[in-house]
Write a protein that holds these residues in place. Structure first.
Motif, PDB file in Angstrom:
ATOM      1  N   ALA A  78      -5.426  11.765 -12.906  1.00  0.00           N
ATOM      2  CA  ALA A  78      -4.158  11.561 -12.736  1.00  0.00           C
ATOM      3  C   ALA A  78      -2.750  11.995 -12.450  1.00  0.00           C
ATOM      4  O   ALA A  78      -1.451  11.586 -12.346  1.00  0.00           O
ATOM      5  CB  ALA A  78      -4.087  10.578 -14.085  1.00  0.00           C
ATOM      6  N   SER A  79      -3.181  13.379 -12.929  1.00  0.00           N
ATOM      7  CA  SER A  79      -1.873  14.213 -13.080  1.00  0.00           C
ATOM      8  C   SER A  79      -2.333  14.376 -11.693  1.00  0.00           C
ATOM      9  O   SER A  79      -0.822  15.840 -10.746  1.00  0.00           O
ATOM     10  CB  SER A  79      -2.702  15.849 -13.967  1.00  0.00           C
ATOM     11  OG  SER A  79      -3.912  16.089 -13.401  1.00  0.00           O
ATOM     12  N   HIS A 133      -0.427  17.107   6.501  1.00  0.00           N
ATOM     13  CA  HIS A 133      -0.227  18.717   4.983  1.00  0.00           C
ATOM     14  C   HIS A 133      -0.700  17.853   4.122  1.00  0.00           C
ATOM     15  O   HIS A 133      -1.745  18.092   3.435  1.00  0.00           O
ATOM     16  CB  HIS A 133       1.025  18.741   5.415  1.00  0.00           C
ATOM     17  CG  HIS A 133       1.816  19.629   4.118  1.00  0.00           C
ATOM     18  ND1 HIS A 133       1.215  21.221   3.783  1.00  0.00           N
ATOM     19  CD2 HIS A 133       2.134  19.692   3.089  1.00  0.00           C
ATOM     20  CE1 HIS A 133       1.787  21.290   2.429  1.00  0.00           C
ATOM     21  NE2 HIS A 133       1.575  20.274   2.413  1.00  0.00           N
ATOM     22  N   GLN A 134       0.023  16.193   3.683  1.00  0.00           N
ATOM     23  CA  GLN A 134      -0.172  15.590   2.771  1.00  0.00           C
ATOM     24  C   GLN A 134      -1.633  15.258   2.470  1.00  0.00           C
ATOM     25  O   GLN A 134      -2.327  14.789   1.826  1.00  0.00           O
ATOM     26  CB  GLN A 134       0.669  14.357   2.700  1.00  0.00           C
ATOM     27  CG  GLN A 134       1.975  14.643   2.321  1.00  0.00           C
ATOM     28  CD  GLN A 134       2.660  13.447   2.665  1.00  0.00           C
ATOM     29  OE1 GLN A 134       2.629  13.218   3.358  1.00  0.00           O
ATOM     30  NE2 GLN A 134       4.107  13.330   2.179  1.00  0.00           N
ATOM     31  N   LEU A 135      -2.688  14.907   3.890  1.00  0.00           N
ATOM     32  CA  LEU A 135      -3.909  14.845   4.270  1.00  0.00           C
ATOM     33  C   LEU A 135      -4.446  15.254   3.348  1.00  0.00           C
ATOM     34  O   LEU A 135      -5.555  14.969   2.288  1.00  0.00           O
ATOM     35  CB  LEU A 135      -4.222  13.797   5.565  1.00  0.00           C
ATOM     36  CG  LEU A 135      -3.390  12.281   5.339  1.00  0.00           C
ATOM     37  CD1 LEU A 135      -4.299  11.891   6.937  1.00  0.00           C
ATOM     38  CD2 LEU A 135      -4.301  11.382   4.590  1.00  0.00           C
ATOM     39  N   GLU A 188       3.851   4.387  -2.733  1.00  0.00           N
ATOM     40  CA  GLU A 188       4.362   3.265  -3.258  1.00  0.00           C
ATOM     41  C   GLU A 188       4.077   2.076  -3.293  1.00  0.00           C
ATOM     42  O   GLU A 188       3.754   0.736  -3.515  1.00  0.00           O
ATOM     43  CB  GLU A 188       5.968   4.033  -3.054  1.00  0.00           C
ATOM     44  CG  GLU A 188       6.908   2.259  -4.772  1.00  0.00           C
ATOM     45  CD  GLU A 188       5.836   2.527  -5.810  1.00  0.00           C
ATOM     46  OE1 GLU A 188       5.784   1.672  -6.748  1.00  0.00           O
ATOM     47  OE2 GLU A 188       5.114   4.285  -6.383  1.00  0.00           O
ATOM     48  N   GLY A 189       4.020   1.551  -0.916  1.00  0.00           N
ATOM     49  CA  GLY A 189       3.049   0.172  -1.082  1.00  0.00           C
ATOM     50  C   GLY A 189       2.445  -0.286  -1.478  1.00  0.00           C
ATOM     51  O   GLY A 189       1.878  -1.583  -2.227  1.00  0.00           O
ATOM     52  N   GLN A 190       1.117   0.570  -1.460  1.00  0.00           N
ATOM     53  CA  GLN A 190       0.236   0.637  -1.550  1.00  0.00           C
ATOM     54  C   GLN A 190      -0.183  -0.038  -3.237  1.00  0.00           C
ATOM     55  O   GLN A 190      -0.806  -0.438  -3.430  1.00  0.00           O
ATOM     56  CB  GLN A 190      -0.873   1.677  -1.079  1.00  0.00           C
ATOM     57  CG  GLN A 190      -0.772   2.309   0.256  1.00  0.00           C
ATOM     58  CD  GLN A 190      -1.085   1.161   1.333  1.00  0.00           C
ATOM     59  OE1 GLN A 190      -2.578  -0.235   0.549  1.00  0.00           O
ATOM     60  NE2 GLN A 190      -1.050   0.920   2.364  1.00  0.00           N
ATOM     61  N   LEU A 191      -0.300   1.435  -3.859  1.00  0.00           N
ATOM     62  CA  LEU A 191       0.376   1.173  -5.475  1.00  0.00           C
ATOM     63  C   LEU A 191       0.803  -0.288  -6.104  1.00  0.00           C
ATOM     64  O   LEU A 191       0.459  -0.818  -6.392  1.00  0.00           O
ATOM     65  CB  LEU A 191       1.120   2.538  -5.857  1.00  0.00           C
ATOM     66  CG  LEU A 191       0.521   3.809  -6.234  1.00  0.00           C
ATOM     67  CD1 LEU A 191       1.027   4.972  -6.832  1.00  0.00           C
ATOM     68  CD2 LEU A 191      -1.418   3.760  -6.702  1.00  0.00           C
ATOM     69  N   GLN A 192       2.032  -1.168  -5.189  1.00  0.00           N
ATOM     70  CA  GLN A 192       2.697  -1.686  -5.478  1.00  0.00           C
ATOM     71  C   GLN A 192       1.322  -3.277  -5.122  1.00  0.00           C
ATOM     72  O   GLN A 192       1.754  -3.976  -6.842  1.00  0.00           O
ATOM     73  CB  GLN A 192       4.436  -2.408  -5.111  1.00  0.00           C
ATOM     74  CG  GLN A 192       5.033  -2.914  -5.600  1.00  0.00           C
ATOM     75  CD  GLN A 192       5.197  -2.508  -7.238  1.00  0.00           C
ATOM     76  OE1 GLN A 192       5.411  -1.672  -7.667  1.00  0.00           O
ATOM     77  NE2 GLN A 192       4.534  -4.095  -8.191  1.00  0.00           N
ATOM     78  N   MET A 201       1.384  14.898  -6.534  1.00  0.00           N
ATOM     79  CA  MET A 201       1.298  13.680  -5.443  1.00  0.00           C
ATOM     80  C   MET A 201       3.168  12.352  -5.232  1.00  0.00           C
ATOM     81  O   MET A 201       3.430  12.870  -4.233  1.00  0.00           O
ATOM     82  CB  MET A 201       0.749  12.600  -4.428  1.00  0.00           C
ATOM     83  CG  MET A 201      -0.807  13.638  -4.321  1.00  0.00           C
ATOM     84  SD  MET A 201      -1.978  13.122  -3.804  1.00  0.00           S
ATOM     85  CE  MET A 201      -3.551  12.798  -5.444  1.00  0.00           C
ATOM     86  N   LEU A 202       3.064  11.755  -6.067  1.00  0.00           N
ATOM     87  CA  LEU A 202       3.897  10.694  -6.281  1.00  0.00           C
ATOM     88  C   LEU A 202       5.333  11.911  -6.236  1.00  0.00           C
ATOM     89  O   LEU A 202       6.468  11.228  -5.842  1.00  0.00           O
ATOM     90  CB  LEU A 202       3.889   9.859  -7.746  1.00  0.00           C
ATOM     91  CG  LEU A 202       2.799   8.738  -6.832  1.00  0.00           C
ATOM     92  CD1 LEU A 202       2.803   8.054  -8.313  1.00  0.00           C
ATOM     93  CD2 LEU A 202       3.210   8.040  -6.329  1.00  0.00           C
TER      94      LEU A 202
END
Length: 171
Positions: free
Chosen positions: A136-137, A54-56, A150-154, A142-143
């Motif tokens: 960005a919006s 669903h998220q994909l 979060e792991g990928q972004l961090q 999504m966040l």
């Protein structure tokens, strides 16, 4: 507007799409072509592996994928603060004489120009690549909805913080 103008506009867009119309990169060169994002491929892309089906699907509906030629300037530090994700291929962040290459499995597999801390940089493909732009919006939505980025972004924030802080110290 006459009824024929919207029809002509739609016809022009359809013809452009059929001809594999190229788009301008951040330097105004025609080095990017719209591409289709496939769920089964996105599921195996390192940035997105923790997401549900669903998220994909939501990501696909709220992003744009591009096929970029080698040497395409994907973004500059002065570009909009949207997110770019390397789906396949390679890119490098070029800041003056410094080059920081990344592949789709590396911490630098995503980029947001806001991370450049005022430095003049360009994100450039090193080979033919597939890249995704997420506004960005949409990333913020999504966040806020709990997408497991979060792991990928961090990992990326750590990479870019070290890169840009080190570069600032060297000035």
């Amino acid at each position: 507007m006459t009824p024929f103008k919207p029809l002509a506009l739609l016809l022009g867009l359809a013809l452009g799409a059929c001809q594999g119309a190229t788009a301008l990169d951040a330097d105004g060169k025609k080095t990017m072509t719209p591409s289709t994002t496939y769920l089964h491929l996105l599921r195996h892309t390192p940035f997105f592996t923790a997401l549900s089906t669903h998220q994909l699907r939501w990501v696909i509906e709220h992003s744009a994928e591009w096929r970029a030629e080698a040497g395409a300037v994907i973004a500059r530090s002065t570009s909009a603060h949207d997110y770019w994700v390397l789906l396949d291929g390679g890119w490098e962040l070029v800041c003056g004489e410094r080059h920081y290459p990344s592949g789709h499995g590396a911490p630098g597999k995503w980029f947001n120009p806001a991370l450049a801390k005022g430095q003049d940089c360009a994100l450039i493909t090193t080979t033919g690549s597939y890249v995704m732009r997420i506004l960005a919006s949409d990333m913020n939505a999504m966040l806020a909805s709990g997408f497991a980025f979060e792991g990928q972004l961090q990992a990326g924030r750590d990479f870019y913080t070290l890169l840009f802080d080190t570069a600032l110290e060297g000035r």
